[in-house]
Design an enzyme around this catalytic site. Structure first.
Site, PDB file in Angstrom:
ATOM      1  N   TYR A  58       0.880  -0.978  -0.020  1.00  0.00           N
ATOM      2  CA  TYR A  58       0.343   0.060  -0.371  1.00  0.00           C
ATOM      3  C   TYR A  58       0.829   1.587   0.218  1.00  0.00           C
ATOM      4  CZ  TYR A  58      -3.601  -2.945   1.189  1.00  0.00           C
ATOM      5  OH  TYR A  58      -5.161  -3.768   0.706  1.00  0.00           O
ATOM      6  N   GLY A 214     -17.668  -1.085  -3.862  1.00  0.00           N
ATOM      7  CA  GLY A 214     -17.461  -1.453  -4.558  1.00  0.00           C
ATOM      8  C   GLY A 214     -16.987   0.187  -5.557  1.00  0.00           C
ATOM      9  N   GLY A 220     -23.422   6.493  -4.810  1.00  0.00           N
ATOM     10  CA  GLY A 220     -23.902   7.096  -5.410  1.00  0.00           C
ATOM     11  C   GLY A 220     -23.377   8.060  -6.396  1.00  0.00           C
ATOM     12  N   ARG A 223     -23.501   9.126 -10.413  1.00  0.00           N
ATOM     13  CA  ARG A 223     -24.862   9.475 -10.524  1.00  0.00           C
ATOM     14  C   ARG A 223     -25.010  11.162 -10.417  1.00  0.00           C
ATOM     15  NH1 ARG A 223     -29.954   5.053 -10.237  1.00  0.00           N
ATOM     16  NH2 ARG A 223     -29.229   3.404 -11.078  1.00  0.00           N
TER      17      ARG A 223
END
Length: 348
Positions: A58, A214, A220, A223
């Site tokens: 990482y 995800g 959201g 969108r």
């Protein structure tokens, strides 16, 4: 934040959300600055978090270094998980990567130095290198535990058959058990339902999920036309690329509207209801606070079913074949109730 055991039998209690550190640093070209990392770590601690997940890979070691600075004087309050396989350098040599024992030893030593500690609480094998036999991996992991440098071990991003073989070998040889798995899992990535999760539950392993949102899709924000990993980082990202993913987003936003919670909180609350520990990966304290609020969300049975149905995979062989009523009726002599008893533990 509440606590739950990581698997059955370890007795190790971890906070219900793990704090992932993939964005702790900027060596990947995308991530959080040191001041923001410290704010996130302090906020997570103050709200009851105790499970920090990192890796040598990482931010090419920067994440471990920043966590090590934070842990000074309070190391014993945290469960620190790290990983080996991919190496901590931006351009690693062949001899500094892989699942082999040489890389295991040198990776653990390097992680201990960066984390400024004498032990790693949970060491993950980051992913399969396609070369090293699991018996060799398990023997090496057992050696690190016996040396006092690692406490628990687990597998990340391995196929179910290899993890189950590793667990069985360890049990037969009296080596350190496989305590947990880490897999990509969310409402838009449920492939682990087919083999990995049933295997983990059968072996009483703890289950942790990376990318539980995800890659930002389930917040959201795309969108809404906002930027994020999909627009800036471009790795391990989900898009509304299928009819099912679009449906999942519609249902998540519908449930969010019903509850007054954010879309990300609904997605995380669904995972928590499955008994899975999501590994959140915030880049800002604001994102962290939004994620932690999911711990107070209680979805109704109807809402969980709605999310389950929208995100469920189509059954594949042999699951679809074994679910055929003809087989179960045949085995039960025409009355399944006579043959099967309800059990909370899956058949091994």
């Amino acid at each position: 934040m509440r606590y739950r055991p990581l698997g059955q039998g370890t007795g190790l209690r971890v906070s219900e959300l793990a704090l992932g550190s993939g964005l702790f640093g900027t060596r990947w070209g995308y991530g959080a600055q040191p001041d923001e990392v410290r704010r996130m770590l302090h906020t997570y601690r103050d709200l009851g978090g105790n499970f920090i997940d990192t890796a040598d890979f990482y931010q090419f070691g920067e994440a471990e270094t920043q966590i090590g600075d934070f842990l000074e004087g309070q190391r014993d309050q945290f469960i620190v998980a790290s990983k080996y396989t991919l190496g901590g350098a931006s351009s690693p040599a062949v001899a500094t990567t892989g699942n082999n024992r040489k890389n295991l030893i040198q990776s653990v030593e390097a992680s201990l130095r960066r984390l400024r500690t004498d032990h790693i609480d949970l060491l993950w094998v980051h992913m399969s290198d396609g070369l090293t036999d699991v018996e060799e991996i398990m023997r090496g992991l057992d050696d690190t535990v016996r040396a006092g440098k690692v406490v628990y071990v687990g597998f990340s991003d391995f196929p179910a058959w290899r993890i189950s073989r590793a667990a069985t070998i360890a049990e037969l040889r009296g080596w350190t058990r496989v305590s947990a798995i880490q897999t990509q899992y969310s409402l838009v990535e449920r492939a682990s339902d087919r083999e990995i999760l049933p295997m983990a539950r059968a072996f009483d392993m703890g289950i942790t999920a990376w990318s539980p949102l995800g890659g930002g899709l389930l917040t959201g924000k795309y969108r809404r036309g906002e930027s994020g990993r999909a627009t800036t980082f471009g790795r391990v990202i989900h898009h509304e690329s299928t009819a099912q993913k679009k449906l999942v987003m519609d249902v998540v936003l519908e449930v969010a509207g019903e509850t007054g919670q954010s879309a990300s909180q609904i997605a995380l609350a669904w995972l928590l209801a499955q008994g899975i520990v999501p590994i959140i990966g915030p880049r800002t304290t604001e994102q962290l606070m939004d994620n932690i609020e999911a711990c107070s969300v209680r979805l109704s049975g109807e809402q969980i079913c709605k999310l389950d149905e929208a995100s469920a995979l189509q059954p594949e062989f042999p699951a679809d074949f074994l679910a055929d009523p003809f087989q179960s009726d045949r085995l039960a002599g025409g009355d399944p109730a006579k043959l099967y008893e309800t059990t909370s533990k899956p058949v091994r």
